[in-house]
Write a protein that holds these residues in place. Structure first.
Motif, short mmCIF file in Angstrom:
data_model
loop_
_atom_site.label_atom_id
_atom_site.label_comp_id
_atom_site.label_asym_id
_atom_site.label_seq_id
_atom_site.Cartn_x
_atom_site.Cartn_y
_atom_site.Cartn_z
N ALA A 24 0.83 -1.19 0.00
CA ALA A 24 0.00 0.00 0.00
C ALA A 24 0.87 1.25 0.00
O ALA A 24 1.88 1.32 0.69
CB ALA A 24 -0.92 -0.01 1.21
N TYR A 25 0.48 2.24 -0.80
CA TYR A 25 1.20 3.51 -0.85
C TYR A 25 0.85 4.32 0.39
O TYR A 25 -0.31 4.41 0.79
CB TYR A 25 0.79 4.27 -2.12
CG TYR A 25 1.36 5.66 -2.19
CD1 TYR A 25 2.73 5.85 -2.38
CD2 TYR A 25 0.55 6.77 -2.09
CE1 TYR A 25 3.27 7.11 -2.45
CE2 TYR A 25 1.08 8.05 -2.16
CZ TYR A 25 2.44 8.21 -2.35
OH TYR A 25 2.97 9.47 -2.41
N ASN A 26 1.86 4.87 1.04
CA ASN A 26 1.65 5.66 2.24
C ASN A 26 2.03 7.11 1.94
O ASN A 26 3.21 7.48 2.01
CB ASN A 26 2.49 5.10 3.38
CG ASN A 26 2.27 5.84 4.68
OD1 ASN A 26 1.67 6.91 4.71
ND2 ASN A 26 2.75 5.27 5.76
N PRO A 27 1.05 7.98 1.62
CA PRO A 27 1.38 9.36 1.27
C PRO A 27 2.00 10.14 2.43
O PRO A 27 2.78 11.06 2.22
CB PRO A 27 0.04 9.96 0.85
CG PRO A 27 -0.99 9.10 1.51
CD PRO A 27 -0.38 7.73 1.58
N PHE A 28 1.67 9.78 3.67
CA PHE A 28 2.22 10.50 4.82
C PHE A 28 3.72 10.26 4.96
O PHE A 28 4.47 11.16 5.30
CB PHE A 28 1.48 10.11 6.11
CG PHE A 28 0.03 10.49 6.06
CD1 PHE A 28 -0.36 11.81 6.11
CD2 PHE A 28 -0.93 9.51 5.91
CE1 PHE A 28 -1.69 12.16 6.04
CE2 PHE A 28 -2.26 9.86 5.83
CZ PHE A 28 -2.65 11.19 5.90
N GLU A 54 6.58 13.15 4.82
CA GLU A 54 7.61 13.27 5.86
C GLU A 54 9.00 13.26 5.25
O GLU A 54 9.86 14.05 5.63
CB GLU A 54 7.46 12.13 6.87
CG GLU A 54 8.49 12.15 7.97
CD GLU A 54 8.32 13.29 8.96
OE1 GLU A 54 9.31 13.65 9.59
OE2 GLU A 54 7.20 13.81 9.07
N ARG A 55 9.22 12.40 4.27
CA ARG A 55 10.51 12.34 3.58
C ARG A 55 10.80 13.67 2.89
O ARG A 55 11.90 14.21 2.97
CB ARG A 55 10.54 11.20 2.57
CG ARG A 55 11.92 11.03 1.91
CD ARG A 55 11.87 10.17 0.66
NE ARG A 55 11.08 10.77 -0.40
CZ ARG A 55 11.47 11.81 -1.16
NH1 ARG A 55 12.62 12.40 -0.95
NH2 ARG A 55 10.70 12.28 -2.12
N MET A 56 9.79 14.23 2.22
CA MET A 56 9.97 15.50 1.54
C MET A 56 10.27 16.63 2.54
O MET A 56 11.09 17.50 2.26
CB MET A 56 8.73 15.82 0.70
CG MET A 56 8.62 14.92 -0.52
SD MET A 56 7.08 15.03 -1.48
CE MET A 56 6.62 16.70 -1.38
N GLN A 57 9.61 16.62 3.70
CA GLN A 57 9.85 17.63 4.72
C GLN A 57 11.29 17.54 5.25
O GLN A 57 11.96 18.55 5.42
CB GLN A 57 8.87 17.49 5.88
CG GLN A 57 9.08 18.52 6.99
CD GLN A 57 8.81 19.93 6.54
OE1 GLN A 57 7.79 20.18 5.93
NE2 GLN A 57 9.71 20.85 6.84
N ARG A 58 11.77 16.31 5.50
CA ARG A 58 13.15 16.13 5.96
C ARG A 58 14.14 16.65 4.92
O ARG A 58 15.13 17.32 5.26
CB ARG A 58 13.44 14.66 6.27
CG ARG A 58 12.86 14.18 7.58
CD ARG A 58 13.43 12.83 7.99
NE ARG A 58 13.42 11.85 6.93
CZ ARG A 58 12.44 10.95 6.74
NH1 ARG A 58 11.41 10.92 7.54
NH2 ARG A 58 12.52 10.08 5.77
N TRP A 89 9.43 12.61 13.28
CA TRP A 89 10.25 11.65 12.54
C TRP A 89 9.49 10.38 12.30
O TRP A 89 8.49 10.10 12.95
CB TRP A 89 11.59 11.42 13.24
CG TRP A 89 11.55 10.64 14.52
CD1 TRP A 89 11.11 11.08 15.72
CD2 TRP A 89 11.98 9.30 14.71
NE1 TRP A 89 11.25 10.10 16.66
CE2 TRP A 89 11.79 9.00 16.07
CE3 TRP A 89 12.54 8.34 13.89
CZ2 TRP A 89 12.12 7.76 16.62
CZ3 TRP A 89 12.87 7.11 14.43
CH2 TRP A 89 12.66 6.84 15.78
N THR A 90 9.95 9.61 11.35
CA THR A 90 9.34 8.35 10.98
C THR A 90 10.45 7.31 10.90
O THR A 90 11.40 7.49 10.15
CB THR A 90 8.65 8.45 9.62
OG1 THR A 90 7.69 9.49 9.65
CG2 THR A 90 7.97 7.14 9.25
N PRO A 91 10.35 6.24 11.69
CA PRO A 91 11.41 5.22 11.62
C PRO A 91 11.41 4.48 10.29
O PRO A 91 10.36 4.24 9.69
CB PRO A 91 11.06 4.28 12.78
CG PRO A 91 9.63 4.51 13.07
CD PRO A 91 9.31 5.91 12.65
#
Length: 118
Positions: free
Chosen positions: A4-8, A12-16, A30-32
């Motif tokens: 499943a695609y996880n847009p969140f 988060e990756r784009m914000q980092r 952050w997202t592990p």
């Protein structure tokens, strides 16, 4: 296998990346990072959780998903010192991993060694 695609996670990756490029202030989101492997008789989920105290970790298993949440704290600096930039994860996180099929969620086992939850 279809995941499943996880847009969140992508946001988060784009914000980092944005924070890194513009050297913005230290963030508390952050997202592990995770790995999900399939074996002949199980799924193996690994999450990279550096500097996390195991007591601050919460794991919830459902039939088709596993949720991992917790909080890491940024170490206090000596007086007169301040963070200008840090990529070390700190703050609260929650990661929900959808599984391709139902599991026996009451039989889930967990181990946390050297910053890796398996």
């Amino acid at each position: 296998m279809m995941l499943a695609y996880n847009p969140f996670a992508e946001m988060e990756r784009m914000q980092r990346e944005f924070d890194r490029v513009f050297n913005s202030e230290v963030t508390s989101r952050w997202t592990p990072a995770i790995d999900l492997q399939e074996t002949p008789d199980s799924y193996v989920l690994k999450a990279f959780l550096p500097s996390l105290d195991a007591e601050a970790l919460n794991i919830e298993a459902a039939k088709k998903a596993v949720a991992i949440s917790g909080k890491t704290n940024r170490p206090q600096l000596d007086e007169g010192h301040k963070y200008l930039y840090s990529e070390f994860p700190a703050g609260e996180f929650r990661r929900v991993v959808n599984l391709p099929e139902a599991i026996a969620h009451t039989e889930v086992k967990a181990d946390y060694v050297d910053g890796v939850l398996t």
